[in-house]
Scaffold this active site. Sequence first.
Site, PDB file in Angstrom:
ATOM      1  N   SER A 129       0.831  -1.198   0.000  1.00  4.65           N
ATOM      2  CA  SER A 129       0.000   0.000   0.000  1.00  4.65           C
ATOM      3  C   SER A 129       0.870   1.254   0.000  1.00  4.65           C
ATOM      4  CB  SER A 129      -0.970  -0.043   1.186  1.00  4.65           C
ATOM      5  OG  SER A 129      -2.032   0.862   1.016  1.00  4.65           O
TER       6      SER A 129
ATOM      7  N   GLU B  16      -9.741  -4.751  -5.605  1.00  2.00           N
ATOM      8  CA  GLU B  16      -9.319  -3.675  -4.709  1.00  2.00           C
ATOM      9  C   GLU B  16      -9.293  -2.333  -5.430  1.00  2.00           C
ATOM     10  OE1 GLU B  16      -5.226  -2.915  -3.617  1.00  2.00           O
ATOM     11  OE2 GLU B  16      -4.681  -4.865  -4.444  1.00  2.00           O
TER      12      GLU B  16
ATOM     13  N   HIS C  88      -7.689  -5.652  -0.895  1.00  2.00           N
ATOM     14  CA  HIS C  88      -6.476  -4.897  -0.632  1.00  2.00           C
ATOM     15  C   HIS C  88      -5.610  -5.548   0.453  1.00  2.00           C
ATOM     16  CE1 HIS C  88      -4.003  -1.313  -0.551  1.00  2.00           C
ATOM     17  NE2 HIS C  88      -4.224  -1.132   0.736  1.00  2.00           N
TER      18      HIS C  88
END
Length: 308
Positions: free
Chosen positions: A156, A250, A280
């Site tokens: 991320s 995601e 995610h």
Amino acid sequence: MSDGVSELADDGRLNPSVVGLVRALRRHAPQPDWPITEHHRRFEDAAAGRQLAPGVDLRSVATPGGQAEWAVPSGAEHGDAVLYLHGGGFIMGSLATSRPFATHLAAAVGRPVLTLGYSLAPQVRFPTQLDEVLRCHAWLLDEGFAPERLVLVGDSAGAWLVLAALLRLRASGATLPGRAVLLSPLLDLALASPSIDEFAGYDPQTPRWLLETMCDAFLGDVSATSPAVAPLHADLRGLPPTLVQAAELEGLRGDAERFHAAAVAAGTDCELETWPGLIHVWHAFAPRLPEAVDALQRIGAWLDARQP
């Protein structure tokens, strides 16, 4: 809706293994009126009960980039090391929240993993976190690790730090790490990928309002389209071999696809894996989620295939 996320899509696209997880995440979904401190507290609480991988030793260490923690699996290959940069949108995450994932990553890839507890926004903003990463990388070199035997891994927002660090190292003329792995990467801080809205009904972790909160806290007065913070628009030539893993459902899938296309066009050895029916950073749910275990093992196999 009052919680800022759309209703859970119920069209059978989510893997059965994650439906219960997604429903649980949605019950505890972040709220737009929470202060950043509340986001951070709940992120810490959510990670507290996750299982550590057996056979992995933990050791705290101070680096010039901040406090860090080694996760060293038994039989780890001498000479290799992974520098792991956690996600959390620059406003959440710590050594404590990263520890379960780091141990499972270390066990799967058979290499020691160093997690850096970099500073969080909004207490500090760009470029402080990137500078801390680069100081930690320099410390690893001083500790005797050859640059080509280093692997940078980020999930991320941590993937943004990985890519930004590679570009800064290349600009300085330094020898780059040998390989990089980006997991569910957040790479466009201008949030221009249509997938953010397209898959909002599947994944409660990255609603647009939360991504905006994170990026604003990190950037402050810096424009999200400034070349200094827009690696998707940078020259991607000369980067190390890179593996990108993203989930089909995601919100940040588009960032992964855009990076992969740009990297390949620039001649970089870049492989994109889009994992069907997942959400995610599903990797963080190892060993509970079989696909998380599979993804980590795939990372280990990819690294082995590109051993310097």
